[in-house]
Design an enzyme around this catalytic site. Sequence first.
Site, mmCIF file in Angstrom:
data_model
loop_
_atom_site.group_PDB
_atom_site.id
_atom_site.type_symbol
_atom_site.label_atom_id
_atom_site.label_comp_id
_atom_site.label_asym_id
_atom_site.label_seq_id
_atom_site.Cartn_x
_atom_site.Cartn_y
_atom_site.Cartn_z
ATOM 1 C CB CYS A 39 24.156 -35.393 -30.871
ATOM 2 S SG CYS A 39 24.250 -36.006 -32.551
HETATM 3 C C1 BEZ Z 1 24.995 -32.594 -34.926
HETATM 4 O O1 BEZ Z 1 24.670 -33.310 -33.986
HETATM 5 O O2 BEZ Z 1 24.990 -31.380 -34.858
HETATM 6 C C2 BEZ Z 1 25.368 -33.227 -36.245
HETATM 7 C C3 BEZ Z 1 26.052 -34.426 -36.255
HETATM 8 C C4 BEZ Z 1 26.410 -34.981 -37.476
HETATM 9 C C5 BEZ Z 1 26.079 -34.347 -38.664
HETATM 10 C C6 BEZ Z 1 25.360 -33.147 -38.634
HETATM 11 C C7 BEZ Z 1 24.998 -32.584 -37.414
#
Ligand code: BEZ
Length: 208
Positions: free
Chosen positions: A45
């Site tokens: 994110c």
């Molecule tokens: C991420 O943004 O890295 C992420 C968030 C939730 C689950 C898997 C990855």
Amino acid sequence: MSLHIGDTAPDFTAETSTGPISFHGWIGTDWVFFFSHPGDFTPVCTTEIGRTAHLIDAFAARNVKPLGLSTDTVAEHLKWIKDVDETQHTTVTFPIVADPDCRVARLYDMIHDHESTTAAVRSVFIIDPKKTIRLTMTYPMNVGRNFAEILRVIDALQTDDAHGVATPANWTPGGAVIIPLSIKTDAAQKRFPNGWTETRPYLRFTVL
Ligand code: BEZ
């Protein structure tokens, strides 16, 4: 609620990292790239919010406003945005919806219960100035989106709208476009005076 291409994007009010918004009023006469992500302070994110901030001028050139969403609070968003700015070497200026009770995420079917009942998957809605949903995409939580594709599809939608054409696989701006079957030969001659290449009667390419 399951939303489809051609539906009116549901209106909502929400708190965001830049203040409260009333969605349809906030859209105004622009296009919107509305995208959800699972959570603040998560690695994929962080790169996606950073990438969107890097591309803010590219979105503006297309009259597109980005709007993020995660099921975190405004206070969390504001802390995280500082981190995004620092780690991604950018300045995030676009709003991120704070949706801790999943109200907007549920409205837009961004919560996929087999993934998580409290965090959104990576949904994309491209919404036009008439508030019509023009594209939906859903990515899993562990796969970051391709922002070149997001800009490409906006270019394709805007080109198709402006010229009444369709775009072939892997089209990019400047490439040949397709004259749709709905345009008969007589009408095509008037609309595309430069002519076209007809590979099959149903497969006509022209350059704008
Ligand atoms: C991420 O943004 O890295 C992420 C968030 C939730 C689950 C898997 C990855």
